[in-house]
Scaffold this motif. Sequence first.
Motif, PDB file in Angstrom:
ATOM      1  N   LYS A 187       0.825  -1.201   0.000  1.00 55.21           N
ATOM      2  CA  LYS A 187       0.000   0.000   0.000  1.00 55.21           C
ATOM      3  C   LYS A 187       0.865   1.258   0.000  1.00 55.21           C
ATOM      4  O   LYS A 187       0.591   2.227  -0.728  1.00 55.21           O
ATOM      5  CB  LYS A 187      -0.925  -0.015   1.207  1.00 55.21           C
ATOM      6  CG  LYS A 187      -1.876   1.172   1.268  1.00 55.21           C
ATOM      7  CD  LYS A 187      -2.811   1.060   2.462  1.00 55.21           C
ATOM      8  CE  LYS A 187      -3.763   2.261   2.515  1.00 55.21           C
ATOM      9  NZ  LYS A 187      -4.676   2.181   3.689  1.00 55.21           N
ATOM     10  N   SER A 188       1.905   1.239   0.827  1.00 57.37           N
ATOM     11  CA  SER A 188       2.775   2.412   0.933  1.00 57.37           C
ATOM     12  C   SER A 188       3.465   2.731  -0.386  1.00 57.37           C
ATOM     13  O   SER A 188       3.606   3.897  -0.758  1.00 57.37           O
ATOM     14  CB  SER A 188       3.822   2.181   2.028  1.00 57.37           C
ATOM     15  OG  SER A 188       4.796   3.206   2.036  1.00 57.37           O
ATOM     16  N   LEU A 189       3.865   1.687  -1.117  1.00 57.11           N
ATOM     17  CA  LEU A 189       4.621   1.886  -2.351  1.00 57.11           C
ATOM     18  C   LEU A 189       3.739   1.988  -3.588  1.00 57.11           C
ATOM     19  O   LEU A 189       4.231   2.266  -4.684  1.00 57.11           O
ATOM     20  CB  LEU A 189       5.618   0.733  -2.542  1.00 57.11           C
ATOM     21  CG  LEU A 189       6.755   0.666  -1.516  1.00 57.11           C
ATOM     22  CD1 LEU A 189       7.507  -0.645  -1.646  1.00 57.11           C
ATOM     23  CD2 LEU A 189       7.707   1.841  -1.685  1.00 57.11           C
ATOM     24  N   GLY A 190       2.440   1.743  -3.415  1.00 53.54           N
ATOM     25  CA  GLY A 190       1.541   1.806  -4.567  1.00 53.54           C
ATOM     26  C   GLY A 190       1.757   0.661  -5.528  1.00 53.54           C
ATOM     27  O   GLY A 190       1.557   0.825  -6.740  1.00 53.54           O
ATOM     28  N   MET A 191       2.156  -0.496  -5.012  1.00 49.59           N
ATOM     29  CA  MET A 191       2.376  -1.670  -5.859  1.00 49.59           C
ATOM     30  C   MET A 191       1.048  -2.385  -6.100  1.00 49.59           C
ATOM     31  O   MET A 191       0.070  -2.181  -5.378  1.00 49.59           O
ATOM     32  CB  MET A 191       3.372  -2.621  -5.192  1.00 49.59           C
ATOM     33  CG  MET A 191       4.701  -1.987  -4.814  1.00 49.59           C
ATOM     34  SD  MET A 191       5.781  -1.632  -6.212  1.00 49.59           S
ATOM     35  CE  MET A 191       6.388  -3.266  -6.579  1.00 49.59           C
ATOM     36  N   GLU A 192       1.016  -3.244  -7.108  1.00 49.86           N
ATOM     37  CA  GLU A 192      -0.218  -3.954  -7.442  1.00 49.86           C
ATOM     38  C   GLU A 192      -0.586  -4.991  -6.390  1.00 49.86           C
ATOM     39  O   GLU A 192      -1.743  -5.111  -5.984  1.00 49.86           O
ATOM     40  CB  GLU A 192      -0.067  -4.646  -8.802  1.00 49.86           C
ATOM     41  CG  GLU A 192       0.025  -3.674  -9.971  1.00 49.86           C
ATOM     42  CD  GLU A 192       0.115  -4.402 -11.302  1.00 49.86           C
ATOM     43  OE1 GLU A 192      -0.110  -5.640 -11.319  1.00 49.86           O
ATOM     44  OE2 GLU A 192       0.414  -3.748 -12.304  1.00 49.86           O
ATOM     45  N   ASN A 193       0.395  -5.762  -5.957  1.00 50.32           N
ATOM     46  CA  ASN A 193       0.138  -6.826  -4.983  1.00 50.32           C
ATOM     47  C   ASN A 193       1.453  -7.272  -4.366  1.00 50.32           C
ATOM     48  O   ASN A 193       2.532  -6.784  -4.732  1.00 50.32           O
ATOM     49  CB  ASN A 193      -0.589  -8.004  -5.648  1.00 50.32           C
ATOM     50  CG  ASN A 193       0.113  -8.467  -6.921  1.00 50.32           C
ATOM     51  OD1 ASN A 193       1.325  -8.644  -6.945  1.00 50.32           O
ATOM     52  ND2 ASN A 193      -0.668  -8.630  -7.991  1.00 50.32           N
TER      53      ASN A 193
END
Length: 766
Positions: A187-193
């Motif tokens: 969530k913090s890094l804005g990654m997909e999963n």
Amino acid sequence: MYDLADLEIKTSTYDWCVKAFSVLESRLGLNIKFHHEDGRAEDGQIFLFNHFARFETIIPPYLLHKETGAYCRSVATKDLFAGGGGLSRFLMNVGAVPNDLPGLLPFLAAETLRGRKVIVFPEGGMVKDRRTVDHKGQYGIYSRTAGMWRKHHAGAAVIALVLEILKSRILSVQKSGNQPRLERWVKSLGMENVDALLEAAAKPTRIVPANITFYPIRISDNVLRRGVDFFVEKLGKQFEEELLIEGNILLKNTDMDIRFGAPIAPQRFERWWEEKAIDVLFERIDSLDDLFSLNKDSGKWIERFVSTILQRKTSRLRDTYMREIYDEITVNLAHLASSLILAYVDRGRMEVSRAEFHRTLYLAIKYVQDESSIHLHRVLDNPEAYEGVDIGAGRGLDEFWASASFAGLIESLPDTYQFLPKLCDEHGFDEIRLENPIVVYANEVAPLGVVNSAITRALEAAYAIDDRTYAAMHFDDEKKRHAWCRKTYHQPRFAEINAAETATVGGEPYFLTPDRPNGMGVLLVHGFLSSPAELRELGDRFCAAGYTVVGARLEGHGTSPWDLRDREWEDWLESVRRCYRILIPYVDQICLVGFSTGGSLVLQLAAEQPEKLAGVASISAPVKFRNRNLIFVPLLHGANTIARWIPSLEGVMPFRPNPSEHPDVNYGSIPIRGLYELRQTVDALLKVLPTITAPTLVVHGKDDPVIDSSSANTILEALGSEEKQLELIESTRHGIAYENIGNCQQMVLSFVESLRSEIPQIALVS
């Protein structure tokens, strides 16, 4: 201040820009050469470049996208984003971010995890003077904004080190099975999963140092500056200087060499207490911002400790990649000439003879060629490009002198070069490229100790070096010519014709020195479509008999039929001249021996009556050809020439098959252009035969299927030599020297031996 949504790369805009630049690149005078080993562009995440011109910032993203398909982030001055207008939006759409972006470093680090490549210019701005080494040999640059000498920016090092910490800790969290914590990082890094996070964390962080080198730098006026000047009454000094220098780079046939160095991995934290401290700290951190905001003045000892470690490693990493960036410089002729000039000035010599300067510069070229640790521009790697430097000739050298004279740095007199006082003057940051390009060139290679060593060595050897060693260097040039041409004409676009080639013997020239030299040298010159290997057996026999032998390679031969297609017959004759000059210091007398077209060329050289010439043997030289279709060659060559003006056509019939007697040494395809030049050689020979005065042997096969034997009589009758003889051999083959038909080789050996017996013997000092 900046909305993160606005910073999203618009791939459609990015792709359009890449296509637009591809079109523009073909129309500019900028020749971009991209040098890198496989995988470096793909595997690197952080790419570092030096900075000399404003437009450089758009080249790396274009090349990396073209090479890998990746979208790149780059940092631009905040001034370009002022007001948030159309330019600001466009720059953000194509991946640029302002240098005052809050949380810039964590943002760029996160982008690498999301698959972007990050481009950084660690010099922090344009370095117009190319000065990167101070008087103590330390790296740094002059900052115009700060008005002082400073170290390079370390942002890239910080990003890489923090990324390594993050990746290592994420993998340890995964190993411990702490799924909620992984989700928080996603969530913090804005990654997909989580899978995407773990895949990014498993990739090692790689910094790729890269260097951009321009050659040449021109200071004359250009249409771009004049056009702007037409609309703007008075240009600012800085703007005018940039339009002149950078406009010339873009418009006037300038090489831009971009080299990727070996990827650098950030140093791991080796000590157990460092690892433990980072483990403890990581438990308290949930975002990249927290990692990047560590402070050595923090009230928490753990932050102070880790911050101190990071700071130390950052400095080391920064110094490492800056050294690598400058080691990737592409060294060119102007670098050497400029460094040599300043070396003379440092020694208090403000005037030097032209002969000494040219000789010293040539030696410097040969010495840097021996240095495997540096990269050479094509003008130093290809002997055709630096030919004549030792006598002050060559386009590259002429252009350098013109630029230096235009700037008022050097005055060329009939016998000397005078270095003018302006060379030693100080110039402002926005003036130096115009006022003293010599200093700019010299500064660029100052970080390369081997270049300075080569200059020093050349200065010491200029008149201490003996003629034979000097000649050996020129023979090395002949070998380099062959290697360069073979490499050049074996690129994919030449593959179809090259695939039909059957020659199995190497096409390089050779230099044979006997154990006990007898004072006579022999220059062997092969025939059309062949290579020096054609007369190698004869050369070995001469060497065994005590003769010093050079087997010349005619330009365009021994490499590819495409190479021959680009040559004129004068190039072949110049090859013979060069090799003759190489032989001169080794012997008292020289005999020229040539077969077929080589026989024509040695006669033409004999007509020039070079020093030490004892005689000439011409075997199967052409005047009249058996194949009557050759009369149509000029017409076909003319049609090919016209067709080549159309970019999509290579010619009506650029090549025809060659049913060779000796496919192991001859080309399998004949360029029509080569046949045309062959006819020109015959015409040139007939004009000079009466001027030949040296003893001459003419040998020919009676039933030669290629060259009519009447050619031998025509040559003999036209020769101006008082001592001349004709030997006709019973043969239905053309290659009488290669096959030694009728004991042809012994016939030539005996002729040369007869010349030697007539010459007063002088003991040679070996």
